[in-house]
Design an enzyme around this catalytic site. Structure first.
Site, mmCIF file in Angstrom:
data_model
loop_
_atom_site.group_PDB
_atom_site.id
_atom_site.type_symbol
_atom_site.label_atom_id
_atom_site.label_comp_id
_atom_site.label_asym_id
_atom_site.label_seq_id
_atom_site.Cartn_x
_atom_site.Cartn_y
_atom_site.Cartn_z
ATOM 1 N N LYS A 119 -33.005 -0.342 -2.983
ATOM 2 C CA LYS A 119 -32.326 -0.160 -1.689
ATOM 3 C C LYS A 119 -32.142 -1.484 -0.943
ATOM 4 O O LYS A 119 -31.159 -1.670 -0.230
ATOM 5 C CB LYS A 119 -33.096 0.828 -0.823
ATOM 6 C CG LYS A 119 -32.881 2.291 -1.203
ATOM 7 C CD LYS A 119 -33.570 3.218 -0.210
ATOM 8 C CE LYS A 119 -33.104 4.647 -0.367
ATOM 9 N NZ LYS A 119 -33.363 5.237 -1.669
ATOM 10 N N GLU A 204 -36.210 1.902 8.923
ATOM 11 C CA GLU A 204 -34.900 1.986 9.566
ATOM 12 C C GLU A 204 -34.960 2.841 10.819
ATOM 13 O O GLU A 204 -35.793 3.745 10.938
ATOM 14 C CB GLU A 204 -33.869 2.597 8.604
ATOM 15 C CG GLU A 204 -33.556 1.755 7.402
ATOM 16 C CD GLU A 204 -32.590 2.443 6.438
ATOM 17 O OE1 GLU A 204 -31.975 1.726 5.629
ATOM 18 O OE2 GLU A 204 -32.453 3.678 6.503
ATOM 19 N N ARG A 297 -24.343 7.596 -10.768
ATOM 20 C CA ARG A 297 -24.350 8.696 -11.736
ATOM 21 C C ARG A 297 -23.369 9.768 -11.283
ATOM 22 O O ARG A 297 -22.792 9.692 -10.198
ATOM 23 C CB ARG A 297 -25.752 9.308 -11.826
ATOM 24 C CG ARG A 297 -26.264 9.789 -10.461
ATOM 25 C CD ARG A 297 -27.596 10.496 -10.544
ATOM 26 N NE ARG A 297 -28.242 10.599 -9.250
ATOM 27 C CZ ARG A 297 -27.963 11.497 -8.323
ATOM 28 N NH1 ARG A 297 -27.000 12.373 -8.533
ATOM 29 N NH2 ARG A 297 -28.616 11.519 -7.177
#
Length: 485
Positions: A119, A204, A297
């Site tokens: 990330k 965050e 994906r």
């Protein structure tokens, strides 16, 4: 030089394996299934052209055993591997092993999977592509890192702690107050280490009343990148999606164009090839969106994009893996319907505890506006080792209201699954809720309305039907023939 794929081994089970087989069958491509011993009679095994046992029930001994899967592909003479979603679908090491074995990997390049699986690294790409990211800090190692960020940036609670290598809701903890921070921090680190082998976190700002918007992207190996519009994936339980729809009722046309072309810009920066999804969180209060992650994906919910565009995303993945150019232009991608998807999990609809056993009765919804992706059949066993998803129920309509009406019929009247518990009562309660019908919901919808949703459950079973018949027989026996008889 384009290469021809003629035989695909599917490194997955259940719903994703069956979905890939459908397209391979259309294209006259031979399929090989892999299975664990508890799955020897599974639906995906029955549908494949051939099947290979790769180990015992625990995933590490079978569906996560990379060496056994590649050995199986070489043994049967497959020339390509499709990973579906889950298990090894976003494992860069597996993708490299597939290519090193001389097989075609049906997915994005391994280096892209590796970069987007982190990330922290993904946010760097997003910033380089001028894509807005959620305010926060990366590479969190200690509790003091988080406290320092909150103090220096004057951040208000709640905040989110996330596993840097994470996904699927694992290693993700919401922190409501400073008192909760130490316990939440340790929980997030523990979950991250257990699930991903790395306890690095990022912190965050929490977006209140946030909505999840994701953009489906396809890109070929020649630099052509297209979006197939967006999906709304806001309705979640335990940070995992439960109902999705396309297009999103949240966006107007200007925002739709902005978010879709932002996703294209990011995927071009990454050097993406194959099908993939860019996830954003949308702040309803400010009409701003922020980058969350790239899913490298095929997504569970790709089917509703196929319903609204008429495109086969798995077939496009095969074309791209063969080295072909995308056969469509952006201007040719049109949205002509509305579609919903409900994920049917074998779980208790109140507690979400998994439900295992044998499917003693199965009746599937039908009709021209219904699409079913199933991983079970009547008489099949649900083993305790794997994800609880057993079926995807998709409906389409001329507009959102029509798609909802069809889903109501599919869940409320046509669907019957007995032998295990499913979350069908919860799904039906959600789509009948006035706030959902009006398009007013956020990621906290289910937890905020759970008591109300449970109160809407109307569970029926064969026992209920037998009881009704018994009451009728008793009435006739006691009162004699009725006037209408």
């Amino acid at each position: 030089m384009p290469k021809k794929i003629s035989h695909v081994l599917i490194a997955n089970r259940g719903v994703p394996a069956v979905r890939i087989m459908d397209t391979c069958r259309d294209r006259r491509i031979k399929t090989t299934a892999v299975y664990s011993t508890p799955d020897r009679l599974a639906y995906h095994v029955r549908l494949a052209d051939q099947a290979v046992c790769i180990g015992e029930g625990p995933p590490l001994e079978s569906y996560l055993n990379m060496e056994k899967i590649i050995a199986a592909a070489l043994k049967v003479g497959a020339d390509a591997i499709h990973p579906g979603w889950g298990f090894l679908a976003e494992n860069a090491d597996f993708a490299e092993m597939v290519e090193d074995a001389g097989l075609t990997w049906i997915g994005p390049p391994p280096q892209v999977i590796r970069a987007m699986g982190d990330k922290v690294e993904a946010k760097k790409y997003a910033r380089r592509a001028n894509v807005p990211t959620i305010p926060g800090i990366d590479n969190v190692k200690t509790l003091d890192d988080v406290k320092r960020w909150i103090k220096e940036e004057n951040v208000e609670y709640p905040i989110m702690l996330k596993a840097a290598k994470g996904g699927g809701g694992k290693g993700m903890v919401k922190v409501e107050s400073e008192d909760e921070l130490p316990i939440a921090f340790n929980q997030a680190k523990s979950e991250a280490l257990k699930a991903f082998g790395d306890d690095t976190l990022l912190a965050e700002k929490y977006i209140r009343r946030g909505r999840h918007i994701e953009v489906q992207v396809v890109a070929d190996q020649h630099g052509k990148v297209l979006h197939l519009y967006e999906r709304e994936c806001t309705l979640q339980r335990r940070n995992q999606k439960i109902i999705e729809e396309a297009p999103s009722p949240t966006l107007d046309e200007d925002l739709r164009e902005e978010i879709c072309f932002t996703a294209v810009r990011l995927m071009r920066e990454i050097g993406y090839a194959s099908a993939g999804t860019v996830e954003f969180i949308f702040d309803s209060s400010t009409n701003k969106f922020y980058f969350l992650e790239v899913n490298t994906r095929l997504q569970v919910e790709h089917g509703i994009t196929e319903l609204i565009t008429g495109l086969d995303i798995v077939s496009l993945m095969l074309d791209i893996a063969e080295g072909k150019k995308l056969p469509i232009r952006q201007s040719e991608v049109k949205v002509n319907r509305w579609a919903l998807e409900a994920r049917l999990n074998a779980e208790d609809p109140v507690t979400f505890n998994p439900s295992f056993g044998t499917i003693t009765r199965l009746q599937l919804p039908q009709g021209p506006a219904v699409r079913i992706s199933q991983g079970i059949y009547e008489g099949a066993d649900i083993p305790p080792y794997y994800d609880s998803l057993i079926m995807l129920i998709m409906t389409a309509g001329q507009n959102r209201e029509a798609a909802i009406m069809t889903m109501d019929r599919a869940l409320g009247r046509d669907l019957r699954v007995e032998g295990v518990k499913t979350i069908a009562p919860l799904l039906l309660a959600i789509i009948r809720h006035p706030s959902f019908r009006a398009g007013h919901f956020s990621t906290t919808f289910i937890e905020e309305h759970m008591d109300e949703l449970v109160a809407m459950f109307r569970e029926k079973s064969t026992e209920d039907e037998i009881l009704k018949i018994a009451k009728f027989v008793a009435r006739v026996s006691a009162l004699g023939p009725q006037s209408w008889m």
